[in-house]
Design a protein around this motif. Structure first.
Motif, PDB file in Angstrom:
ATOM      1  N   VAL A   1     -14.548   9.650  13.682  1.00  0.00           N
ATOM      2  CA  VAL A   1     -15.705   9.425  14.158  1.00  0.00           C
ATOM      3  C   VAL A   1     -16.926  10.273  13.526  1.00  0.00           C
ATOM      4  O   VAL A   1     -18.052  10.026  13.355  1.00  0.00           O
ATOM      5  CB  VAL A   1     -15.732   9.542  15.543  1.00  0.00           C
ATOM      6  CG1 VAL A   1     -17.122   9.244  16.323  1.00  0.00           C
ATOM      7  CG2 VAL A   1     -14.833   8.220  16.236  1.00  0.00           C
TER       8      VAL A   1
ATOM      9  N   ARG B   1     -11.027  10.983  16.489  1.00  0.00           N
ATOM     10  CA  ARG B   1     -12.510  11.725  16.671  1.00  0.00           C
ATOM     11  C   ARG B   1     -12.801  12.311  15.148  1.00  0.00           C
ATOM     12  O   ARG B   1     -14.005  12.193  15.037  1.00  0.00           O
ATOM     13  CB  ARG B   1     -12.245  12.630  17.681  1.00  0.00           C
ATOM     14  CG  ARG B   1     -12.515  12.009  18.971  1.00  0.00           C
ATOM     15  CD  ARG B   1     -12.048  12.747  20.378  1.00  0.00           C
ATOM     16  NE  ARG B   1     -11.709  12.102  21.548  1.00  0.00           N
ATOM     17  CZ  ARG B   1     -12.847  11.476  22.283  1.00  0.00           C
ATOM     18  NH1 ARG B   1     -14.187  11.670  22.127  1.00  0.00           N
ATOM     19  NH2 ARG B   1     -12.315  10.814  23.497  1.00  0.00           N
TER      20      ARG B   1
ATOM     21  N   LEU C   1     -17.654   5.107  22.120  1.00  0.00           N
ATOM     22  CA  LEU C   1     -17.715   5.343  20.740  1.00  0.00           C
ATOM     23  C   LEU C   1     -19.136   5.107  20.456  1.00  0.00           C
ATOM     24  O   LEU C   1     -19.723   6.139  19.541  1.00  0.00           O
ATOM     25  CB  LEU C   1     -16.982   4.490  19.887  1.00  0.00           C
ATOM     26  CG  LEU C   1     -17.119   4.311  18.465  1.00  0.00           C
ATOM     27  CD1 LEU C   1     -16.845   5.551  17.812  1.00  0.00           C
ATOM     28  CD2 LEU C   1     -16.489   3.278  17.860  1.00  0.00           C
TER      29      LEU C   1
ATOM     30  N   VAL D   1     -10.414   8.120  20.282  1.00  0.00           N
ATOM     31  CA  VAL D   1     -11.346   7.105  20.939  1.00  0.00           C
ATOM     32  C   VAL D   1     -10.906   5.730  21.279  1.00  0.00           C
ATOM     33  O   VAL D   1     -10.407   5.054  20.237  1.00  0.00           O
ATOM     34  CB  VAL D   1     -12.884   7.105  20.370  1.00  0.00           C
ATOM     35  CG1 VAL D   1     -13.780   6.150  21.354  1.00  0.00           C
ATOM     36  CG2 VAL D   1     -13.325   8.457  20.329  1.00  0.00           C
TER      37      VAL D   1
END
Length: 334
Positions: free
Chosen positions: A58, A55, A28, A22
């Motif tokens: 995340v 990711r 995000l 990202v």
């Protein structure tokens, strides 16, 4: 009904996961159900240090929580734009320590090689967020200047690969550099400073482990995790694989306001690291780099946190609280 046999899905290679990182703050925030707070969270102007986060990292963040400790480490915030006295572009004196193209030589017996300026994640508190990598990476000239400096100083017994992140390089490029270093007889130890086993554990693949495990030098890998939720099953497996390949695996964390300035969090981090075969090594006071002042924890609070850790953990799980001071001969205890 007869169904055709399907081959099992192959795991995606780390290079593909890298490319899928990202890089848009609005994306995000959208992934974390925080898009409606973009106006209050994001800076009104370019900070000069772009977002990048895999990711998989995340996925470890809490949805809907703008104060999630993993999110705070990577999300550009309006607070970065303020000018704060004492916070500079070269917080640890790297530019004064340049000894050759891509080589920093600060401490007796060891030299640091800036293998690359690339990294899989851009940590907002990074002390090299303003570093001129375009002119200073050791890969220039086929490593020749960097390797010549290492070879010409017999007092150097250890070389530290840093960056950016050295594991950003493809394994064949690491092997090329490793071969040049391996030909220098007085280099006894190779140390990697890397965040990739934490943010992109897929990087520790069979090709890398085959190369790394065959190196003749003693090997140390210093990873960088700041919060226990960074250590999931994949990260633990990557750390154990590094250990099985012959490395001593250590962690250095940075003490960050709102992220890990809590005794329970730090104790849990030490426990999670050790369960993965990693020894807590350093807890750094923040390097005072421009754009990171909102992360600073004062020394009194830092010392109280370490005292609390000593009260609840065995000594080998209590990291040393240190600060880097430009020109000092080593990291200095706080």
């Amino acid at each position: 009904m007869i169904t055709a046999n399907r081959a099992p899905a192959q795991p995606r290679r780390w290079q593909q996961l890298w490319r899928e990182a990202v890089t848009d703050p609005l994306e995000l925030l959208g992934l974390l159900d925080l898009a409606d707070r973009a106006g209050e969270l994001l800076p009104a102007a370019d900070t000069g240090f772009p977002l990048r986060v895999p990711r998989g990292f995340v996925a470890r963040m809490r949805r809907g929580d703008a104060r999630d400790p993993l999110l705070l480490q990577v999300l550009p915030l309006a607070a970065e734009l303020g000018e704060v006295p004492g916070f500079t572009h070269d917080a640890v004196g790297d530019l004064a320590a340049r000894a050759a193209h891509g080589v920093l030589h600060k401490y007796q017996g060891r030299a640091l090689l800036l293998a690359t300026g690339s990294c899989a994640v851009h940590c907002r508190y990074c002390f090299r967020r303003h570093f001129p990598y375009a002119e200073e990476t050791a890969a220039a000239n086929g490593w020749r200047d960097a390797v010549a400096h290492l070879a010409g100083d017999a007092s150097i017994g250890e070389v530290i690969l840093s960056g950016g992140d050295p594991l950003s390089l493809a394994t064949h490029k690491l092997a090329e550099l490793g071969a040049a270093i391996g030909a220098i007889g007085h280099l006894k130890r190779l140390r990697l400073h890397t965040r990739l086993p934490v943010v992109l554990p897929e990087r520790i693949d069979a090709e890398f482990l085959d190369w790394f495990g065959a190196l003749p030098q003693q090997r140390a890998v210093v990873i960088h995790a700041n919060h226990p939720r960074e250590i999931d099953a994949a990260v633990a497996a990557a750390c154990r694989a590094l250990q099985a390949a012959g490395a001593t695996v250590l962690n250095q964390a940075v003490l960050l306001h709102g992220v890990n300035d809590d005794a329970d969090v730090l104790a849990e981090l030490s426990e999670a690291l050790f369960a993965a075969g990693v020894l807590p090594y350093y807890l750094h006071q923040l390097d005072r780099v421009a754009g990171a002042a909102h992360f600073e924890v004062d020394d009194g609070r830092a010392l109280a946190l370490v005292d609390a850790l000593r009260d609840r953990l065995p000594g080998y799980l209590v990291p040393r609280l240190v600060r880097e001071i430009p020109g000092a001969p080593s990291k200095r205890p706080v």
